[in-house]
Design an enzyme around this catalytic site. Sequence first.
Site, PDB file in Angstrom:
ATOM      1  N   GLY A   1      -9.810 -14.098  16.168  1.00 11.64           N
ATOM      2  CA  GLY A   1     -11.030 -14.292  16.929  1.00 11.64           C
ATOM      3  C   GLY A   1     -11.894 -13.045  16.942  1.00 11.64           C
TER       4      GLY A   1
ATOM      5  CG  LEU B   1      -6.988  -8.776  16.313  1.00  7.73           C
ATOM      6  CD1 LEU B   1      -6.474  -7.516  16.996  1.00  7.73           C
ATOM      7  CD2 LEU B   1      -5.820  -9.656  15.855  1.00  7.73           C
TER       8      LEU B   1
ATOM      9  NE  ARG C   1      -2.773 -25.931   6.200  1.00  7.82           N
ATOM     10  CZ  ARG C   1      -3.076 -24.961   7.055  1.00  7.82           C
ATOM     11  NH1 ARG C   1      -2.150 -24.090   7.438  1.00  7.82           N
ATOM     12  NH2 ARG C   1      -4.305 -24.847   7.531  1.00  7.82           N
TER      13      ARG C   1
ATOM     14  CB  ALA D   1     -16.593 -20.757  18.146  1.00  3.29           C
TER      15      ALA D   1
ATOM     16  NE  ARG E   1      -4.844 -18.586   6.337  1.00  2.27           N
ATOM     17  CZ  ARG E   1      -4.505 -19.520   7.201  1.00  2.27           C
ATOM     18  NH1 ARG E   1      -3.398 -20.244   6.976  1.00  2.27           N
ATOM     19  NH2 ARG E   1      -5.231 -19.765   8.277  1.00  2.27           N
TER      20      ARG E   1
ATOM     21  CD  GLU F   1       3.637  -0.542 -18.252  1.00  2.00           C
ATOM     22  OE1 GLU F   1       3.158   0.500 -17.778  1.00  2.00           O
ATOM     23  OE2 GLU F   1       4.155  -1.443 -17.544  1.00  2.00           O
TER      24      GLU F   1
ATOM     25  CB  THR G   1      -6.140 -16.885  16.916  1.00  2.00           C
ATOM     26  OG1 THR G   1      -7.371 -16.160  16.811  1.00  2.00           O
ATOM     27  CG2 THR G   1      -6.112 -17.975  15.855  1.00  2.00           C
TER      28      THR G   1
END
Length: 370
Positions: A302, A305, A216, A171, A193, A58, A205
Amino acid sequence: MTSPTDTDDIHWMRRALALARSVMYTTTPNPRVGCVIVRDGQVLGEGATQPPGGPHAEIGALRDAAARGAAVQGATVYVTLEPCSHHGRTPPCVDALLQARPARVVVAMGDPNPQVNGQGLARLRAAGIAVATGICHDEALEVNPGFVARMSRGTPWAWVKMAASLDGRSALHNGVSQWITGEAARADGHAWRARSCVVLTGMGTVRKDNPRLNVRAVATPRPPRKAVVDGGFDIPEDARLFDGTEVLIFTARPDADKAARLADRNARVIALPAEQPGRVDLSAMMRWLGEHDVNEVHIEAGAGLGGAMMSAGCVDELLVYLAPVLLGDAAAMLRLPLIEHLDGAWRCEFTDVQRVGADLRLRARDPLRW
């Protein structure tokens, strides 16, 4: 609450929402807010919340109007979140609006902050300024789920990001997982992220991938903090994620000497009660994050978790990238407890499906938590 049927109000509020989205990566722990001031179909000024300590949306819009030589008195102000009515790092925005004397203020949603929570709207109405609320409410909530969650329940909004094959495998049987999805999907994941306050992973991990956990693929002036769930405090002191940016390590086995060494690498060790021997109490961790101004948590870990966070009731949303490939007998996306009845299943609803390069991005969340 005004029914959102006025097409002009919707048009201008969506412009304010676009401004709010333009500061997606920079406002935390404050909410992302956009503001547009309009008279007779012309924009007099507009603004978006600046980084902490800077002007709110504002104030930015009022300053923009002043720079254009436009008088705001009698105009309509569109703002995506209720104007604040308390002194924080900056004075209350509602005071500036009262001084500017617009004829009308249109607000997408109320501010759940207990220090505001309707007081800003009440002060505007008491001064004779017309107030309309609820215009594009759901779109406004999509911009700030973490702020709303932290203010209303004390914990951040958390999503689990997963990349998987069409048959739901993350995987190969030997652990190989790079790369299931394509470059466009990976870049999109980095945007998620970037918008978060914390990128969270587990020791599994860290051991397997030695990730950097940084952003990145998109530019962001405010990198999120990194966090590791490390019940046994086993993290290698030369892990790649120790690059000078802040790292939070949640453990159930404190070690003062190791914590002191890691502090020199900008790591903070948080010892929490053990849910089981050597296992961090994940609910306590989420409460700690909420108490320390964390709005959104991006979980990139992974199956162990990720499944544990789901089982502990710490996950609000799933962010899944599906690749057009079948992996067969391989690792699942999440490791969840065996259930005997469908009543015990985690129920969610799809909120978005988009093609990202060759892959699909699916978003699903628990409607009861929204």
